[in-house]
Design a protein around this motif. Sequence first.
Motif, PDB file in Angstrom:
ATOM      1  N   GLN A   1      -7.263  22.379  -7.904  1.00 45.83           N
ATOM      2  CA  GLN A   1      -8.161  21.818  -6.896  1.00 45.83           C
ATOM      3  C   GLN A   1      -7.408  20.679  -6.215  1.00 45.83           C
ATOM      4  OE1 GLN A   1     -11.693  20.608  -8.979  1.00 45.83           O
ATOM      5  NE2 GLN A   1     -12.658  19.727  -7.180  1.00 45.83           N
ATOM      6  N   SER A   2      -7.610  20.521  -4.907  1.00 43.94           N
ATOM      7  CA  SER A   2      -6.924  19.368  -4.319  1.00 43.94           C
ATOM      8  C   SER A   2      -7.899  18.410  -3.653  1.00 43.94           C
ATOM      9  CB  SER A   2      -5.835  19.815  -3.350  1.00 43.94           C
ATOM     10  OG  SER A   2      -6.420  20.536  -2.318  1.00 43.94           O
ATOM     11  N   PHE A   3      -7.456  17.221  -3.458  1.00 41.83           N
ATOM     12  CA  PHE A   3      -8.272  16.143  -2.908  1.00 41.83           C
ATOM     13  C   PHE A   3      -7.485  15.487  -1.790  1.00 41.83           C
ATOM     14  CE2 PHE A   3      -9.541  16.938  -7.196  1.00 41.83           C
ATOM     15  CZ  PHE A   3     -10.930  16.818  -7.180  1.00 41.83           C
ATOM     16  N   ASP A   4      -8.200  14.870  -0.841  1.00 43.50           N
ATOM     17  CA  ASP A   4      -7.390  14.265   0.245  1.00 43.50           C
ATOM     18  C   ASP A   4      -7.078  12.799  -0.036  1.00 43.50           C
ATOM     19  OD1 ASP A   4      -9.964  13.662   0.723  1.00 43.50           O
ATOM     20  OD2 ASP A   4     -10.061  14.447   2.769  1.00 43.50           O
ATOM     21  N   TRP A   5      -6.419  12.584  -1.160  1.00 53.66           N
ATOM     22  CA  TRP A   5      -5.934  11.249  -1.490  1.00 53.66           C
ATOM     23  C   TRP A   5      -4.623  11.012  -0.743  1.00 53.66           C
ATOM     24  CZ3 TRP A   5      -6.479  12.905  -7.282  1.00 53.66           C
ATOM     25  CH2 TRP A   5      -7.848  12.927  -7.629  1.00 53.66           C
ATOM     26  N   HIS A   6      -4.246   9.744  -0.566  1.00 56.45           N
ATOM     27  CA  HIS A   6      -3.033   9.385   0.184  1.00 56.45           C
ATOM     28  C   HIS A   6      -1.794  10.022  -0.421  1.00 56.45           C
ATOM     29  CE1 HIS A   6      -5.654   6.103   1.706  1.00 56.45           C
ATOM     30  NE2 HIS A   6      -4.979   6.373   2.800  1.00 56.45           N
TER      31      HIS A   6
ATOM     32  N   LEU B   1       0.836  -1.213   0.000  1.00 54.01           N
ATOM     33  CA  LEU B   1       0.000   0.000   0.000  1.00 54.01           C
ATOM     34  C   LEU B   1       0.862   1.250   0.000  1.00 54.01           C
ATOM     35  CD1 LEU B   1      -3.003  -0.499   2.481  1.00 54.01           C
ATOM     36  CD2 LEU B   1      -3.082  -0.231  -0.009  1.00 54.01           C
ATOM     37  N   GLU B   2       1.866   1.245   0.910  1.00 49.55           N
ATOM     38  CA  GLU B   2       2.745   2.412   1.015  1.00 49.55           C
ATOM     39  C   GLU B   2       3.477   2.670  -0.302  1.00 49.55           C
ATOM     40  OE1 GLU B   2       2.831   4.542   3.421  1.00 49.55           O
ATOM     41  OE2 GLU B   2       1.735   3.421   4.970  1.00 49.55           O
ATOM     42  N   GLN B   3       3.872   1.596  -0.966  1.00 48.85           N
ATOM     43  CA  GLN B   3       4.568   1.762  -2.260  1.00 48.85           C
ATOM     44  C   GLN B   3       3.643   2.422  -3.279  1.00 48.85           C
ATOM     45  OE1 GLN B   3       6.212  -2.411  -2.125  1.00 48.85           O
ATOM     46  NE2 GLN B   3       7.600  -1.556  -3.668  1.00 48.85           N
ATOM     47  N   LEU B   4       2.401   2.004  -3.269  1.00 48.56           N
ATOM     48  CA  LEU B   4       1.434   2.607  -4.199  1.00 48.56           C
ATOM     49  C   LEU B   4       1.195   4.074  -3.857  1.00 48.56           C
ATOM     50  CD1 LEU B   4      -1.077  -0.363  -4.520  1.00 48.56           C
ATOM     51  CD2 LEU B   4       0.099   0.757  -6.433  1.00 48.56           C
ATOM     52  N   TYR B   5       0.995   4.336  -2.566  1.00 47.84           N
ATOM     53  CA  TYR B   5       0.759   5.732  -2.145  1.00 47.84           C
ATOM     54  C   TYR B   5       1.905   6.605  -2.623  1.00 47.84           C
ATOM     55  CZ  TYR B   5      -2.664   3.844   1.256  1.00 47.84           C
ATOM     56  OH  TYR B   5      -3.717   3.208   1.851  1.00 47.84           O
TER      57      TYR B   5
END
Length: 295
Positions: free
Chosen positions: A290-295, A270-274
């Motif tokens: 615009q920003s989004f709260d993605w990882h 998961l961390e690698q993908l983030y």
Amino acid sequence: DEDLLLKNVSILEVLKSEVGALSNTSEQYSTQVQPPGTSHHIPQTIIVGVRKGGTRALLEMLDIHPNIVVAATEVHFFDWDENYVKGIEWYRNLMPFSYENQITIEKTPGYFTSLHAPERIHDMNSSIKLLIILRDPTERVISDYTQVYYNRLENRKSVQRFEDIVIKNGALNTKYKAIQRSLYDVHMERWLKYFDLNQIHIVDGNTLIKQPLKELQKVEKFLNLPPKILSSNFYFNQTKGFYCIRSDGRERCLHESKGRPHPVVNRTVLEQLYSYFREHNRNFYKMVNQSFDWH
Ligand SMILES: Nc1ncnc2c1ncn2[C@@H]1O[C@H](COP(=O)(O)OS(=O)(=O)O)[C@@H](OP(=O)(O)O)[C@H]1O
């Protein structure tokens, strides 16, 4: 192979999950005779993606609005050459009947990542309004994987663990199609070659899941429609774990293929993908202001 599979999957989806997703639209669509004063209109708005972003939920929720009519199935006009060569009249005739004061909307999630769709849509109507629904890119990859996983099971094909596809020789397999589809900045750049940012509205797919009304009100504004969608049009279904729709005296949830449980993914993967998506996300936020709260 995966693309072929995806195409078959899409056709299957049209037959099963998509048409069957909400019997309301499909029934209206297949049995409807042409009401006086209506005709087939080319869409004034298209939901161009992204695959697994929540496109079906967005379309069905917009269908609550009296000034909106929606195409029941994914049309794949701009992304599949064999459909595109059939011409614009073929496309128009696939649209539901609508009155002059109504907006026709179709959704085909594959448009967002298609190389040809932006130019072809621009050729049809350069002032069209586009909707793109996006969610956290890593979540989208897992959702994409989950869909293919179930389709392969149904077709009695072998399946692989998520981690075994995503990690190859100890490194992130960035060639994996599902990962490529989550590079929102790469795809967005193509759309911005043909369309102004103010023609494009980005729906936050994560918010649409938790607070559908909030996102739909923004879409109503973007489409210059009077606010007609109400909180009473939604109810939370505990069993499904998602909001469902209450409209025209009927209650309906999306098909069971929408909102499937995802596999629990190894933390390191998961961390690698983030971290892989982080730079792309930042780039995307800049592009769209615009920003989004993605990882
Ligand atoms: N209200 C409601 N009910 C059910 N599902 C909902 C809803 N709102 C958003 N979603 C999310 O939609 C995801 C599927 O996205 P798409 O419809 O774009 O998928 S597809 O590309 O057309 O196959 C689907 O992804 P998964 O959870 O991975 O199944 C859902 O998270």
